[in-house]
Enzyme design. Structure first.
Site, PDB file in Angstrom:
ATOM      1  CE  LYS A  52      -3.917  -2.282   2.179  1.00  0.00           C
ATOM      2  NZ  LYS A  52      -4.846  -2.443   3.309  1.00  0.00           N
ATOM      3  CD  GLN A  96      -3.710  -4.453   6.228  1.00  0.00           C
ATOM      4  OE1 GLN A  96      -3.791  -3.344   5.705  1.00  0.00           O
ATOM      5  NE2 GLN A  96      -4.083  -5.565   5.619  1.00  0.00           N
ATOM      6  CG  ASP A 119     -10.073  -0.515   4.932  1.00  0.00           C
ATOM      7  OD1 ASP A 119      -9.781  -0.862   3.774  1.00  0.00           O
ATOM      8  OD2 ASP A 119      -9.365  -0.772   5.927  1.00  0.00           O
TER       9      ASP A 119
HETATM   10  N1  LIG Z   1      -7.994  -2.883   6.660  1.00  0.00           N
HETATM   11  C1  LIG Z   1      -7.995  -3.881   5.755  1.00  0.00           C
HETATM   12  N2  LIG Z   1      -7.473  -5.077   6.074  1.00  0.00           N
HETATM   13  C2  LIG Z   1      -7.482  -6.073   5.145  1.00  0.00           C
HETATM   14  C3  LIG Z   1      -7.997  -5.844   3.846  1.00  0.00           C
HETATM   15  C4  LIG Z   1      -8.557  -4.590   3.557  1.00  0.00           C
HETATM   16  O1  LIG Z   1      -9.083  -4.330   2.441  1.00  0.00           O
HETATM   17  N3  LIG Z   1      -8.517  -3.628   4.524  1.00  0.00           N
HETATM   18  N4  LIG Z   1      -7.886  -6.842   2.874  1.00  0.00           N
HETATM   19  C5  LIG Z   1      -7.032  -7.986   3.103  1.00  0.00           C
HETATM   20  C6  LIG Z   1      -5.583  -7.789   2.816  1.00  0.00           C
HETATM   21  N5  LIG Z   1      -5.237  -6.889   1.708  1.00  0.00           N
HETATM   22  C7  LIG Z   1      -5.321  -5.558   1.885  1.00  0.00           C
HETATM   23  O2  LIG Z   1      -5.286  -5.038   2.956  1.00  0.00           O
HETATM   24  C8  LIG Z   1      -4.650  -7.399   0.506  1.00  0.00           C
HETATM   25  C9  LIG Z   1      -4.496  -8.738   0.280  1.00  0.00           C
HETATM   26  C10 LIG Z   1      -3.829  -9.204  -0.872  1.00  0.00           C
HETATM   27  C11 LIG Z   1      -3.345  -8.319  -1.813  1.00  0.00           C
HETATM   28  C12 LIG Z   1      -2.573  -8.772  -3.016  1.00  0.00           C
HETATM   29  O3  LIG Z   1      -2.146  -7.957  -3.784  1.00  0.00           O
HETATM   30  N6  LIG Z   1      -2.353 -10.063  -3.172  1.00  0.00           N
HETATM   31  C13 LIG Z   1      -1.499 -10.562  -4.245  1.00  0.00           C
HETATM   32  C14 LIG Z   1      -0.615 -11.669  -3.711  1.00  0.00           C
HETATM   33  C15 LIG Z   1       0.274 -11.205  -2.608  1.00  0.00           C
HETATM   34  C16 LIG Z   1       1.131 -12.326  -2.052  1.00  0.00           C
HETATM   35  O4  LIG Z   1       1.941 -12.878  -2.787  1.00  0.00           O
HETATM   36  O5  LIG Z   1       0.977 -12.630  -0.860  1.00  0.00           O
HETATM   37  C17 LIG Z   1      -2.324 -11.085  -5.412  1.00  0.00           C
HETATM   38  O6  LIG Z   1      -3.457 -11.560  -5.182  1.00  0.00           O
HETATM   39  O7  LIG Z   1      -1.819 -11.024  -6.521  1.00  0.00           O
HETATM   40  C18 LIG Z   1      -3.527  -6.978  -1.595  1.00  0.00           C
HETATM   41  C19 LIG Z   1      -4.169  -6.533  -0.457  1.00  0.00           C
HETATM   42  C20 LIG Z   1      -7.130  -8.407   4.573  1.00  0.00           C
HETATM   43  N7  LIG Z   1      -6.969  -7.293   5.446  1.00  0.00           N
END
Ligand SMILES: Nc1nc2c(c(=O)[nH]1)N[C@@H](CN(C=O)c1ccc(C(=O)N[C@@H](CCC(=O)O)C(=O)O)cc1)CN2
Length: 283
Positions: A52, A96, A119
């Site tokens: 982020k 988070q 969020d």
């Molecule tokens: N306050 C928040 N907490 C969480 C959220 C949220 O939207 N707000 N969502 C998820 C976690 N998350 C963002 O926070 C998130 C998860 C995954 C990815 C991402 O880019 N994943 C990649 C792979 C990454 C890896 O290799 O581990 C992909 O899918 O290509 C971005 C954001 C829970 N908590």
């Protein structure tokens, strides 16, 4: 032919547009500000927060990460939220998730000023979504809608089946799809006859955290499939909730994991941070 819904490519294109919007804001004297609170040492959360921050820096958003130890108290976290609520340079605040067990996540979310709740988890913003007057919406559902839009996939009239009822994905996505004239069914752990239901889906969204839950026999030919799952196998490889290799050939379009919904989540966060800064700029 199956369309691969590429979240990386789509997110990058959106970032280019956002960069221009941020430059215009800066010319008007407004620097978009994002505050991220990270509590504890969950390794996955640390990666998401780092991503982020990188995305924010790349488009000129000023982001600050406030790190609290895993032993932080509810009072300490609430004090941090209160300070950010009062800081006029901060447009968006997010905490988070997940939080350590001593913290009541709902109480923290409700303490964030609704108009800084980037969020979209605050009950005021959830209410706005469900009354079809949305302001800020949860990033993952918002990112999914942006991804479908980018590929010209219209949801009006489709039967959307969402497997998973979390506050982060399933529930807000149901609201968004309904607001865009889809017919929505939410399925969950207690749903009987899951396969029979998913076979009726024109749009199937899966967010359960169960690797390969969705097999080819559970998917209607020509459906659009969105996989929100992120599961690590024994070798540490990331997989979704959908058996991609078997399901993809049956579909009209499908998201990969990684590189599908994940990058769109962060792009959606940036879009909404910039939108909040534009709101500040416009008084
Ligand atoms: N306050 C928040 N907490 C969480 C959220 C949220 O939207 N707000 N969502 C998820 C976690 N998350 C963002 O926070 C998130 C998860 C995954 C990815 C991402 O880019 N994943 C990649 C792979 C990454 C890896 O290799 O581990 C992909 O899918 O290509 C971005 C954001 C829970 N908590």
């Amino acid at each position: 032919m199956t369309i691969r819904l590429d979240g990386n490519q789509t997110a990058n294109a959106l970032m280019n547009t956002l960069q221009g919007q941020v430059a215009a804001l800066k010319t008007a004297g407004v620097v978009p500000g994002l505050a991220v609170i990270l509590v504890g040492d969950d390794p996955a959360s640390a990666i998401y927060v780092r991503n982020k921050r990188r995305r924010a820096a790349a488009i000129g958003v000023a982001s600050t990460v406030y790190t609290l130890p895993a032993t932080a108290t509810q009072a300490e976290l609430l004090a941090q939220v209160a300070a950010l609520n009062a800081d006029p340079s901060v447009d968006g605040i997010l905490v988070q998730l997940p939080l350590p067990p001593q913290i009541d996540a709902a109480a923290v979310i409700v303490a964030i000023a609704p108009d800084k709740d980037v969020d979209g988890f605050h009950p005021v913003n959830v209410g706005r979504l469900w009354t079809n007057t949305p302001g800020i919406v949860a990033s993952t559902p918002y990112g999914i809608m942006a991804l479908l839009h980018a590929y010209g996939i219209h949801v009006a009239g489709l039967h959307a089946v969402i497997v998973g009822r979390s506050n982060i994905v399933g529930r807000p996505l149901a609201g968004l799809l309904l607001n865009h004239d889809a017919t929505v069914t939410i399925a969950h752990r207690q749903t009987a006859g899951l396969a029979a239901l998913t076979r009726t889906a024109d749009l199937l969204v899966v967010a359960t955290g169960q690797a390969n839950l969705i097999t080819a026999d559970m998917v209607k030919p020509g459906a659009v499939v969105v996989d929100v799952g992120m599961n690590r196998d024994a070798a540490g490889k990331l997989t979704g909730d959908v058996d991609y290799a078997a399901v993809a050939p049956k579909t009209r379009a499908i998201t990969p994991v990684p590189g599908g919904v994940g990058p769109m989540t962060i792009a959606a966060l940036m879009m909404q941070t910039v939108a909040l800064a534009e709101r500040r700029a416009n008084g």
